[in-house]
Design a protein around this motif. Structure first.
Motif, PDB file in Angstrom:
ATOM      1  N   ALA A  83       0.859  -1.184   0.000  1.00 35.91           N
ATOM      2  CA  ALA A  83       0.000   0.000   0.000  1.00 35.91           C
ATOM      3  C   ALA A  83       0.895   1.234   0.000  1.00 35.91           C
ATOM      4  O   ALA A  83       1.771   1.378   0.842  1.00 35.91           O
ATOM      5  N   LEU A  84       0.686   2.095  -0.972  1.00 36.11           N
ATOM      6  CA  LEU A  84       1.458   3.323  -1.051  1.00 36.11           C
ATOM      7  C   LEU A  84       0.732   4.422  -0.290  1.00 36.11           C
ATOM      8  O   LEU A  84      -0.491   4.465  -0.266  1.00 36.11           O
ATOM      9  N   THR A  85       1.495   5.316   0.308  1.00 38.83           N
ATOM     10  CA  THR A  85       0.891   6.488   0.931  1.00 38.83           C
ATOM     11  C   THR A  85       0.397   7.390  -0.199  1.00 38.83           C
ATOM     12  O   THR A  85       0.835   7.256  -1.349  1.00 38.83           O
ATOM     13  N   PRO A  86      -0.488   8.333   0.104  1.00 40.34           N
ATOM     14  CA  PRO A  86      -0.937   9.251  -0.954  1.00 40.34           C
ATOM     15  C   PRO A  86       0.223   9.989  -1.627  1.00 40.34           C
ATOM     16  O   PRO A  86       0.236  10.159  -2.844  1.00 40.34           O
ATOM     17  N   LYS A  87       1.215  10.401  -0.853  1.00 39.45           N
ATOM     18  CA  LYS A  87       2.368  11.111  -1.422  1.00 39.45           C
ATOM     19  C   LYS A  87       3.180  10.200  -2.340  1.00 39.45           C
ATOM     20  O   LYS A  87       3.623  10.620  -3.409  1.00 39.45           O
ATOM     21  N   GLN A  88       3.379   8.941  -1.925  1.00 44.03           N
ATOM     22  CA  GLN A  88       4.115   7.994  -2.762  1.00 44.03           C
ATOM     23  C   GLN A  88       3.367   7.706  -4.061  1.00 44.03           C
ATOM     24  O   GLN A  88       3.963   7.656  -5.138  1.00 44.03           O
TER      25      GLN A  88
END
Length: 149
Positions: free
Chosen positions: A35-40
């Protein structure tokens, strides 16, 4: 006696079912997925926008590895000009890679880095060696021919 064996087998199956179920992988079925963070996710989308994925490549020449971008603990991007970006989904997570403060030390054999090659992280301030990580395939993302943007 046969009835007793069936009862014991049923009890054993009931007792071990939660343990077996907990061993099943969770999350996405995609290799190296996390799961990527929103920034990533925003960084990944921005770098790959307007580009089309090509066939995965096993190796990447060293001269193409100068401009690395750490997207997450399991995704690296290598930019080669404005029209070409290589995405590498590591074989497993590399804890701390996304921090971008540790130094990547690549174990390179020859003039290229390849799927299965190792690198490790070294803490910039203490010099303590961190986790050993493994490269996956390098997927080229290119702007389509004739795309001036």
């Amino acid at each position: 006696m046969a009835q007793w064996n069936l009862l014991c087998a049923a009890a054993l199956m009931t007792a071990t079912a939660p343990i077996v179920a907990s061993c099943a992988p969770a999350g996405s079925a995609e290799a190296g997925a996390e799961a990527l963070t929103p920034k990533q996710a925003e960084t990944l989308d921005k770098q790959l926008a307007g580009k089309v994925a090509g066939a995965p490549e096993k190796c990447l020449p060293s001269f193409r590895t100068d401009d690395a971008m750490r997207v997450s603990d399991s995704i690296l991007l290598y930019r080669s000009g404005s029209n070409l970006v290589y995405r590498n989904d590591l074989k497993g997570s590399c804890p701390g890679l996304a921090r971008d403060s540790d130094i990547m030390v690549i174990k390179q054999f020859g003039s290229q880095i390849c799927n299965g090659d190792f690198f490790h992280l070294v803490d910039r301030s203490s010099g303590i060696r961190g986790p050993t990580c493994v490269f996956g395939d390098f997927v080229p993302y290119r702007k389509p021919a004739g795309d001036a943007g």
